[in-house]
Design an enzyme around this catalytic site. Structure first.
Site, PDB file in Angstrom:
ATOM      1  N   GLY A 135       0.818  -1.197   0.000  1.00 16.44           N
ATOM      2  CA  GLY A 135       0.000   0.000   0.000  1.00 16.44           C
ATOM      3  C   GLY A 135       0.854   1.251   0.000  1.00 16.44           C
ATOM      4  O   GLY A 135       1.995   1.249  -0.460  1.00 16.44           O
ATOM      5  N   CYS A 136       0.321   2.332   0.535  1.00 20.61           N
ATOM      6  CA  CYS A 136       1.016   3.613   0.560  1.00 20.61           C
ATOM      7  C   CYS A 136       2.326   3.513   1.337  1.00 20.61           C
ATOM      8  O   CYS A 136       2.348   3.007   2.467  1.00 20.61           O
ATOM      9  CB  CYS A 136       0.117   4.666   1.200  1.00 20.61           C
ATOM     10  SG  CYS A 136       0.914   6.256   1.447  1.00 20.61           S
ATOM     11  N   PHE A 137       3.415   3.974   0.746  1.00 17.44           N
ATOM     12  CA  PHE A 137       4.704   3.836   1.439  1.00 17.44           C
ATOM     13  C   PHE A 137       4.832   4.743   2.657  1.00 17.44           C
ATOM     14  O   PHE A 137       5.685   4.520   3.508  1.00 17.44           O
ATOM     15  CB  PHE A 137       5.908   3.987   0.503  1.00 17.44           C
ATOM     16  CG  PHE A 137       5.929   5.175  -0.428  1.00 17.44           C
ATOM     17  CD1 PHE A 137       5.309   6.373  -0.126  1.00 17.44           C
ATOM     18  CD2 PHE A 137       6.601   5.070  -1.640  1.00 17.44           C
ATOM     19  CE1 PHE A 137       5.358   7.459  -0.984  1.00 17.44           C
ATOM     20  CE2 PHE A 137       6.661   6.152  -2.520  1.00 17.44           C
ATOM     21  CZ  PHE A 137       6.026   7.352  -2.183  1.00 17.44           C
ATOM     22  N   TRP A 138       3.975   5.755   2.786  1.00 12.96           N
ATOM     23  CA  TRP A 138       4.004   6.565   4.006  1.00 12.96           C
ATOM     24  C   TRP A 138       3.671   5.697   5.229  1.00 12.96           C
ATOM     25  O   TRP A 138       4.253   5.870   6.297  1.00 12.96           O
ATOM     26  CB  TRP A 138       2.989   7.702   3.913  1.00 12.96           C
ATOM     27  CG  TRP A 138       3.252   8.691   2.825  1.00 12.96           C
ATOM     28  CD1 TRP A 138       4.422   8.915   2.169  1.00 12.96           C
ATOM     29  CD2 TRP A 138       2.295   9.598   2.257  1.00 12.96           C
ATOM     30  NE1 TRP A 138       4.268   9.902   1.227  1.00 12.96           N
ATOM     31  CE2 TRP A 138       2.979  10.345   1.257  1.00 12.96           C
ATOM     32  CE3 TRP A 138       0.951   9.852   2.498  1.00 12.96           C
ATOM     33  CZ2 TRP A 138       2.335  11.332   0.500  1.00 12.96           C
ATOM     34  CZ3 TRP A 138       0.309  10.837   1.744  1.00 12.96           C
ATOM     35  CH2 TRP A 138       1.003  11.558   0.761  1.00 12.96           C
ATOM     36  N   CYS A 139       2.718   4.772   5.063  1.00 15.03           N
ATOM     37  CA  CYS A 139       2.330   3.889   6.169  1.00 15.03           C
ATOM     38  C   CYS A 139       3.472   2.955   6.552  1.00 15.03           C
ATOM     39  O   CYS A 139       3.849   2.852   7.733  1.00 15.03           O
ATOM     40  CB  CYS A 139       1.108   3.062   5.781  1.00 15.03           C
ATOM     41  SG  CYS A 139      -0.397   4.007   5.499  1.00 15.03           S
TER      42      CYS A 139
END
Length: 305
Positions: A135-139
């Protein structure tokens, strides 16, 4: 993609067949991993191989997600191809009862490249790297940065080429990249297996090209292995999770060899830490971070929020 010889093209691209008992890996039994000749995707572990006395290499299992089954036009046989590049491997046979799994992947030697365990020298160093997509790499960056033994985490892209490895184009969903994090870690403190334990809890590995409201191939679940040791560990863990029915649906996580990691733009670094009050961070990133903190509190760095 690897440049192929005329005969390799005949088998891999034109769906030809090598002569029985002529292939390099027919009687091969060394420990290691068999990769696709054309794209280098890992296909089979040496533990999957058995002697079927048929004249071609035979395997009764595959690395999860590595092999695609395609019915032959005549309806009588099932072709097997590399899931990553579509290269022809051979055919799948069932009902022969040659092993307990009752499957025989009959594969042309020329469709594969074997990599012995000695080639996984990167695993010998206690400073290692893992590249994961969920998923989102920020997470993922916010989650793995918490862990004791993790030296650094960098967001980036993998699975596509350099010309489109930027946030604007990857967000379009058609570059072939996945949003990934590359984790530098000290294996004397935290192992690759332990990183994968956190990985499974950090996202839903059963949703294809999607995590929550983030939809697209760039949000797919994937493990980009740095060496054959990581391929074996990930394969075994996926099988254990499936056998134990840990998830209520099949795991769709891709397991592929890392080609190139492209670092993301600097403004993505420590994104959650610097933007924790933004709505996306509050609604999506923070709950995932808190979940992992609760599950793995013994592995957190001292004082990490």
């Amino acid at each position: 993609m690897r440049k192929l010889t005329e005969f390799e093209r005949h088998v891999i691209e034109d769906k030809g067949t090598e002569r029985p008992f002529s292939g390099e890996y027919n009687q091969h039994d060394a420990p290691g991993v068999y990769h696709c000749k054309r794209c280098d995707a890992p296909l089979y572990l040496s533990e999957h191989k058995f002697n079927a006395h048929c004249g071609w290499p035979a395997f009764d299992d595959e690395i999860p997600g590595a092999v695609k089954r395609v019915p032959d036009a005549d309806g009588h046989r099932t072709e097997i191809v590399c899931h990553q590049c579509g290269g022809h491997l051979g055919h799948l046979f069932e009902g022969e009862y040659l092993t307990e799994k009752n499957l025989r992947h009959c594969v042309n030697s020329v469709s594969m490249v074997f990599k012995g365990e000695s080639r996984s020298q990167a695993a010998d160093s206690h400073i290692q790297w893992a590249t994961l997509a969920g998923g989102c790499f920020w997470c993922l960056e916010a989650i793995f940065a918490q862990l004791r033994g993790v030296i650094s985490v960098k967001s980036g892209y993998a699975g596509g080429d350099a010309t489109t490895a930027n946030y604007r184009e990857v967000c379009g969903g058609d570059t072939g990249h996945a949003e990934v994090v590359q984790i530098e870690f000290d294996s004397h403190i935290i192992s690759f297996e332990e990183l994968l334990e956190v990985f499974w809890q950090s996202h839903d590995p059963t949703t294809l090209n999607r995590q929550g409201n983030d939809v697209g191939t760039q949000y797919r679940s994937a493990i980009f292995a740095h060496n054959d040791v990581q391929i074996k560990i990930a394969t075994q863990m996926i099988k254990q999770l499936a056998d134990a029915n840990v998830f209520d649906k099949p795991i769709v996580t891709e397991l592929v060899a890392l080609d190139t990691f492209y670092p993301a733009e600097n403004y993505h670094d420590a994104y959650f830490e610097r933007n924790s009050e933004q709505p996306y961070c509050q609604m999506v990133v923070k709950p995932k971070v808190e979940k992992v903190k609760a599950l793995f509190k013994q592995r957190l760095k001292s004082g990490t929020v």
